[in-house]
Design an enzyme around this catalytic site. Structure first.
Site, short mmCIF file in Angstrom:
data_model
loop_
_atom_site.label_atom_id
_atom_site.label_comp_id
_atom_site.label_asym_id
_atom_site.label_seq_id
_atom_site.Cartn_x
_atom_site.Cartn_y
_atom_site.Cartn_z
N ARG A 30 0.84 -1.21 0.00
CA ARG A 30 0.00 0.00 0.00
C ARG A 30 0.87 1.25 0.00
O ARG A 30 0.56 2.23 -0.68
CB ARG A 30 -0.95 -0.03 1.21
CG ARG A 30 -2.03 -1.06 1.02
CD ARG A 30 -2.93 -1.24 2.23
NE ARG A 30 -4.00 -2.18 1.88
CZ ARG A 30 -4.97 -2.54 2.69
NH1 ARG A 30 -5.02 -2.08 3.93
NH2 ARG A 30 -5.90 -3.38 2.29
N TYR A 171 -6.41 -0.68 -6.81
CA TYR A 171 -5.71 -1.92 -6.41
C TYR A 171 -4.96 -1.75 -5.08
O TYR A 171 -4.77 -0.66 -4.61
CB TYR A 171 -4.87 -2.53 -7.52
CG TYR A 171 -3.69 -1.82 -8.12
CD1 TYR A 171 -3.06 -0.74 -7.54
CD2 TYR A 171 -3.15 -2.30 -9.33
CE1 TYR A 171 -1.95 -0.15 -8.12
CE2 TYR A 171 -2.04 -1.72 -9.92
CZ TYR A 171 -1.45 -0.64 -9.30
OH TYR A 171 -0.36 -0.08 -9.88
N GLU A 172 -4.61 -2.88 -4.51
CA GLU A 172 -4.11 -2.97 -3.11
C GLU A 172 -5.14 -2.42 -2.13
O GLU A 172 -4.78 -1.91 -1.07
CB GLU A 172 -2.75 -2.28 -2.95
CG GLU A 172 -1.62 -2.88 -3.76
CD GLU A 172 -1.37 -4.36 -3.52
OE1 GLU A 172 -1.95 -4.91 -2.55
OE2 GLU A 172 -0.63 -4.97 -4.30
N GLY A 173 -6.41 -2.53 -2.48
CA GLY A 173 -7.49 -2.07 -1.61
C GLY A 173 -7.96 -0.69 -2.04
O GLY A 173 -7.17 0.25 -2.10
#
Ligand code: FAD
Length: 329
Positions: A30, A171-173
């Site tokens: 992140r 992406y990555e949350g």
């Protein structure tokens, strides 16, 4: 997938600590996506500056040039470039401070300092990821706008930055998932303790700003203080209401993330301003230092000043987010 047998599972590390282990990787990934946002924003800014100095269109409103001039002369183009620059520098400063905390969390000789730095770093990860990537979209969008019609078509490359930046908030949350992390794990779980420790550090920067007689420092102090007070009110709301009124708190989770990122980036620029004033007074790299001071002031007067309004949306505006019944959509 082993539905019919034959698949072997191996335990990695200790039982029941998988999520904790996964978060070591997630925090790193992140953070890295936040850095992608800052990198794209910087590239979009440089691209826009070059175009603004080259593209000739209209006379300047102040009559300083009696013919069409490069668009960088127009105050609104300067406003766009300053916004791009201030967001990018603010997020870069925020991410650098987070990285330093990560190092201190692992290598500081004092155990208490390691613990505090770890808590600070963990609070910062959703901010670096969520705020820096959302700001990169705003910056890349402004980059297209600086290019006018040439920004919309592909040849200049400005639109490519905008499209590239969009995946970063997903992406990555997604940003909402970063915000859930900030609300749940990073704020409600410790009753707002880490957030308030950050607010206490910001107050120290305010005291430093108060010692300066420079108008830029006074302008930054005014907005930093108002933003810090608003942040603490939101932290109290989040820490106090997450269990009792989860819908109300999570209705404002992304605004809380944006508020916190905005504040921390503005705080770091305020710290930069204090250092830049000192170095400029000693004629050290003066042009760079004066630009840093002007950028910090711009951030405070045009971006950080939005924080109290976001506070109102979170604390007073939750009901209107959730008011409509599902079948009204
Ligand atoms: C180009 C690309 C590359 C990718 N690379 C990888 C990769 O290498 N490895 C990998 O594992 N994954 C990868 N992904 C997947 C990526 O991480 C997911 O797409 C992302 O996490 C979002 O999940 P989703 O698509 O299921 O969206 P959803 O979870 O369906 O989300 C849809 C919307 O609902 C919202 N939402 C969902 N749940 C909540 C909630 N609890 N609270 C509030 N809002 C919520 C989201 O914020 C979003 O607005 C990649 C995706 C893309 C597009």
């Amino acid at each position: 997938y082993g539905d019919h047998g034959g698949a072997i599972g191996y335990l990695v590390g200790q039982e029941n600590r998988g999520l904790e282990y996964m978060f070591i990787m997630m925090n790193s990934a992140r953070y890295a996506v936040g850095m992608q946002g800052i990198a794209i924003a910087e590239r979009a800014y440089q691209h826009a500056v070059a175009y603004a100095k080259e593209r000739v269109q209209s006379r300047p409103v102040d009559g300083s040039i009696n013919t069409s001039a490069p668009i960088v002369h127009h105050p609104d183009v300067k406003r766009m470039l300053m916004t791009m620059r201030a967001y990018t520098e603010g997020c870069r400063a925020m991410s650098s401070v987070a990285a330093a905390a990560y190092d201190a969390a692992h290598h500081h000789p004092d155990a208490d300092a390691r613990k505090q730095n770890q808590a600070f770093y963990e609070f910062m990860v959703p901010l670096v990821k969520g705020y820096s990537t959302e700001m990169s979209l705003e910056v890349a969008s402004l980059g297209v706008q600086v290019h006018g019609g040439m920004g919309f078509i592909e040849e200049t490359g400005a639109a490519q930055y905008y499209r590239d930046a969009k995946i970063l908030t997903i992406y990555e949350g997604t940003t909402a998932i970063q915000a859930n992390d900030l609300v749940g794990r990073k704020t409600a779980r410790d009753g707002g303790q880490t957030a308030k420790a950050i607010a206490a550090q910001i107050e120290k920067t305010e005291a430093e700003l108060g010692k300066s007689d420079n108008p830029a420092a006074a302008a930054v102090l005014k907005r930093l203080k108002a933003a810090r007070v608003a942040f603490v009110e939101v932290v109290d709301f989040v820490a106090g209401q997450t269990k009792a009124s989860p819908n109300a708190v999570f209705a404002g989770s992304v605004p809380y993330l944006m508020l916190a990122g905005n504040l921390v980036a503005g705080w770091q620029l305020a710290r930069s301003l204090i250092i830049a004033q000192d170095l400029a007074s000693r004629s050290f790299d003066t042009d760079f230092m004066l630009a840093k001071i002007a950028t910090a002031r711009f951030y405070a007067e045009h971006i950080l000043n939005k924080v109290p309004g976001i506070r109102d949306s979170i604390v007073d505006g939750a009901e209107s987010v959730t008011a409509l019944a599902l079948d009204a959509f």
